[in-house]
Motif scaffolding. Structure first.
Motif, mmCIF file in Angstrom:
data_model
loop_
_atom_site.group_PDB
_atom_site.id
_atom_site.type_symbol
_atom_site.label_atom_id
_atom_site.label_comp_id
_atom_site.label_asym_id
_atom_site.label_seq_id
_atom_site.Cartn_x
_atom_site.Cartn_y
_atom_site.Cartn_z
ATOM 1 N N ILE A 94 0.807 -1.047 -0.401
ATOM 2 C CA ILE A 94 0.011 0.419 -0.146
ATOM 3 C C ILE A 94 0.713 1.408 0.238
ATOM 4 O O ILE A 94 0.781 2.423 -0.356
ATOM 5 N N ARG A 95 2.285 1.265 0.889
ATOM 6 C CA ARG A 95 2.756 2.495 0.951
ATOM 7 C C ARG A 95 3.345 2.759 -0.286
ATOM 8 O O ARG A 95 3.446 4.343 -0.968
ATOM 9 N N ARG A 96 3.808 1.940 -0.917
ATOM 10 C CA ARG A 96 4.061 1.750 -2.582
ATOM 11 C C ARG A 96 3.784 2.439 -3.393
ATOM 12 O O ARG A 96 4.498 3.239 -4.282
ATOM 13 N N ALA A 97 2.558 1.753 -2.971
ATOM 14 C CA ALA A 97 1.474 2.330 -4.695
ATOM 15 C C ALA A 97 0.946 3.368 -4.510
ATOM 16 O O ALA A 97 1.338 4.363 -5.372
ATOM 17 N N HIS A 98 1.062 3.595 -2.667
ATOM 18 C CA HIS A 98 0.305 4.949 -3.174
ATOM 19 C C HIS A 98 1.357 6.522 -2.575
ATOM 20 O O HIS A 98 1.018 6.948 -3.503
ATOM 21 N N GLN A 126 -3.192 4.109 8.220
ATOM 22 C CA GLN A 126 -2.466 4.476 8.216
ATOM 23 C C GLN A 126 -1.310 3.965 7.196
ATOM 24 O O GLN A 126 -0.610 5.662 6.602
ATOM 25 N N ALA A 127 -1.737 3.111 5.832
ATOM 26 C CA ALA A 127 -0.074 3.080 5.482
ATOM 27 C C ALA A 127 -0.344 3.820 4.294
ATOM 28 O O ALA A 127 0.334 3.895 3.207
ATOM 29 N N GLY A 128 -1.195 4.742 3.656
ATOM 30 C CA GLY A 128 -2.263 5.504 2.671
ATOM 31 C C GLY A 128 -3.051 4.931 1.686
ATOM 32 O O GLY A 128 -3.435 5.521 0.660
#
Length: 332
Positions: A94-98, A126-128
């Motif tokens: 999720i973080r990397r995709a965001h 929270q992860a985006g």
């Protein structure tokens, strides 16, 4: 001409969303989807069973280390975060995709009970994640379960997830409930912002040679569209929930049908799996051509034109139409 739309309160450049598929776990694939015109992407589901397995593994490891010295913490696998290997890797996706994409990233939680939804929905936010899709996959094999109990389970899952997050929540539903319209209202009251119509249940077959049950994932076809089209039409304009049409989307015409029924967005996975991410560009071009030929200036101008709420012939959606179809015979 504007293809812009809103789904779950999110502003989208067009109505076409890449729905959850295994390849969506790869950042390069997500970038190709965005380049091909995807207005948003749904990441593959994080399954309740994965979360539970990871938690059990972590508890086992921590239990065995309980009496070791502090230095022994170096033996713990690096990938194990606060909630396990698989879930931590998913949060990292999720973080990397965001960070990599300029379009909304929708996380997906797949489960059948209320356990864990509150905490993991919070971690996804929270992860985006820009929104969370609750993919409720439940086959009521217990013959003692009533329809009310099944729908209570759906409502409880939504309420549990909503307690943990402020981001929009959509619910990917099965069509096999006793009163879908009433359930939709209950889900909204419990905190859902939208519905994805529908979740496709994996249906078994039998191998007659081996006399065994066989299972496999079959890609959808446009022949499966009538049921989600019906319920999209029946719900559009009558609920505050945002609607996404899913299943059978393989062309611009299929997008048009869902929009005419009243969908805010349209999801596809099977077409991408068959033809690759670039096929989304073709579908969007077909949508534009359809709008141009009919002199529509925007998607908003034609959305819901054939919905139940705007129909002058509502009887065509119910029993009178059923009787007439039986009298007329099958369509060639």
């Amino acid at each position: 001409m504007s293809l812009a739309t809103h789904y779950l309160g999110l502003s989208l450049k067009n109505p076409l969303i890449a729905s959850a598929a295994p390849a969506n776990a790869q950042l390069d694939h997500l970038r190709r989807l965005e380049d091909a015109g995807a207005a948003a992407v749904v990441l593959p589901s994080l399954f309740q069973e994965q979360i539970e397995a990871d938690t059990e593994l972590e508890e086992l490891i921590l239990g065995r280390m309980a009496h070791n010295s502090p230095e022994a913490s170096s033996y713990l696998p690096v990938a194990i975060g606060p909630y396990g290997v698989g879930s931590e890797a998913y949060l990292d996706l999720i973080r990397r995709a965001h960070q990599a994409l300029s379009i909304p990233v929708i996380a997906s939680l797949n489960g059948a009970t209320e356990a864990g939804w509150t905490e993991y929905a919070r971690l996804m936010e929270q992860a985006g994640a820009d929104a969370i899709e609750l993919n409720i996959y439940f086959v009521p094999t217990d013959l003692a379960l009533t329809g009310q109990q099944v729908e209570d389970r759906y409502a409880g899952i939504v309420a549990s997830a909503r307690r943990g997050v402020a981001v929009p929540l959509s619910v990917k539903l099965s069509p096999f409930v006793s009163a879908l319209g009433n359930l939709a209202q209950r889900l909204h009251d419990n905190g859902a912002n939208g519905l994805v119509l529908f979740n496709r249940l994996i249906q078994p077959d039998y191998d007659l040679a081996s006399m065994r049950l066989t299972q496999g994932v079959h890609l959808s076809t446009p022949a499966e569209m009538p049921l989600p089209l019906l319920w999209t039409s029946l719900l559009a304009g009558r609920t505050k929930l945002s609607l996404a049409g899913s299943t059978g989307v393989h062309s611009g015409d299929d997008i048009v049908k869902y929009l005419l029924a009243g969908a805010d967005a349209v999801m596809t996975a099977s077409a991408i799996l068959r033809y690759g991410p670039s096929y989304m560009t073709r579908m969007l071009d077909e949508l534009r051509i359809w709008l141009e030929v009919r002199a529509f200036h925007s998607v908003a101008d034609m959305r819901g034109l054939l919905s139940w709420a705007r129909s002058r012939h509502r009887e065509r959606y119910g029993r009178p139409s059923y009787i007439k179809m039986l009298e007329t015979g099958p369509v060639a």
